[in-house]
Structures are given as C-alpha cells and as structure tokens.
Enzyme design. Structure first.
Site, PDB file in Angstrom:
ATOM      1  CG  HIS A 154      27.399   0.975  30.261  1.00 16.50           C
ATOM      2  ND1 HIS A 154      26.686   1.582  31.263  1.00 16.50           N
ATOM      3  CD2 HIS A 154      26.482   0.497  29.386  1.00 16.50           C
ATOM      4  CE1 HIS A 154      25.388   1.496  31.002  1.00 16.50           C
ATOM      5  NE2 HIS A 154      25.245   0.824  29.860  1.00 16.50           N
ATOM      6  CB  CYS A 170      25.136   4.000  34.728  1.00 15.86           C
ATOM      7  SG  CYS A 170      25.672   2.298  34.423  1.00 15.86           S
ATOM      8  CD  GLU A 203      31.950   3.996  32.983  1.00 20.61           C
ATOM      9  OE1 GLU A 203      31.892   5.228  33.026  1.00 20.61           O
ATOM     10  OE2 GLU A 203      31.158   3.310  32.304  1.00 20.61           O
ATOM     11  CB  CYS A 243      29.469   1.392  35.372  1.00 23.33           C
ATOM     12  SG  CYS A 243      29.137   0.884  33.676  1.00 23.33           S
TER      13      CYS A 243
END
Length: 154
Positions: free
Chosen positions: A54, A83, A56, A86
């Site tokens: 992801h 999410c 991040e 993260c």
C-alpha cells in the site's frame, strides 16, 4: 528538498493517478519530516503481487531506509484514508500527524465501521496521532469521483 503539507497532498493525488495508470489501486502517500524533507510512494499491490504494498506502507519503508525506523514527528499525507494495516504501521513508526485527502464511506464493505479514529480508540491510543481531514476534500473528492476507489485495501 522541502515540501509543505498542501504540496504533499497534491503530490499524493498525482501518485494515486500514476498508480491507477500502472494498473494498481489509486492511492498515493507522501511522508514529510518536521524539517520538510519528503519521501513519496504509490500503491504497488498489483504490479508487485504484494498485498502489503500500500502507498503508506511503501512510503514508510522508503523513509525508514533513508532516515531510520524512528519517524517521530513526521506527517503522513495520504490521498485516501489508510487501512488498518497502514494505520498500525503509521503508529509503530512514530508518525504523529496523518493528513487524509478522501475518507472512506463508513459502513461499506469490507471494512465496515472502520475509521482511523475508531482504530486509535480500539488500541487505546486516541491521542497518538493527530488526524487532519477536510482541508483537501474538494481536490481529493474530484479525483476519486473520476477514478473511483478500491476500498478493500486503501
């Protein structure tokens, strides 16, 4: 190079567009230190076949390699609400400010009632992270209205 939070949000949306163009989910993130240094990444889940890639998490990986694993005082600027995975990584890295461009719709699958704030309450750390929203809503909302979002792994 130094960067403001406003410029970092614009860049995170550009990174999200790059991710979408590459076939990944449309998310970008820029991590900014207290003195304005920045690292940036985009979602790479599909192109790397890595479900943890992801935006991040990728930005945290790059920052940790560059500055070390203690990112205390840094600001994470995310094009879309991070999410739970993260968010956990953001907390573990010591990042203190999270600026969010677009929020997910609470109640939608697959994360249901999840919000960053709900997770902070759940782990009994409600003051560990300052969450900034709303400042970039128009620009982020316009972007996601165009490209859509994949809420399953924002």
């Amino acid at each position: 190079m130094t960067i403001s939070v406003q410029d970092a949000m614009k860049r995170s949306l550009e990174l999200a567009a790059e991710a979408a163009a590459a076939g990944d989910n449309p998310y970008g993130a820029v991590l900014v230190t207290a003195d304005g240094q920045a690292v940036e990444e985009r979602n790479r889940v599909v192109t790397t076949s890595d479900p943890t890639a992801h935006a991040e998490s990728m930005a945290i990986r790059v920052a940790a390699k560059t500055w070390g694993i203690d990112l205390s005082g840094a600001t994470m600027v995310a094009s879309f609400e991070p999410c739970p995975m993260c968010c956990g990584a953001i907390l573990e890295a010591g990042i203190t400010v999270l600026a969010i461009g677009q929020r997910r719709t609470v109640g939608e699958a697959p994360l249901g009632r999840y919000t960053v704030e709900n997770l902070l309450e759940l782990v009994d750390r409600p003051h560990a992270l300052q969450v900034v929203t709303g400042e970039f809503g128009d620009e982020a909302a316009a972007f996601y209205a165009t490209v859509g979002s994949t809420t399953e792994e924002a």
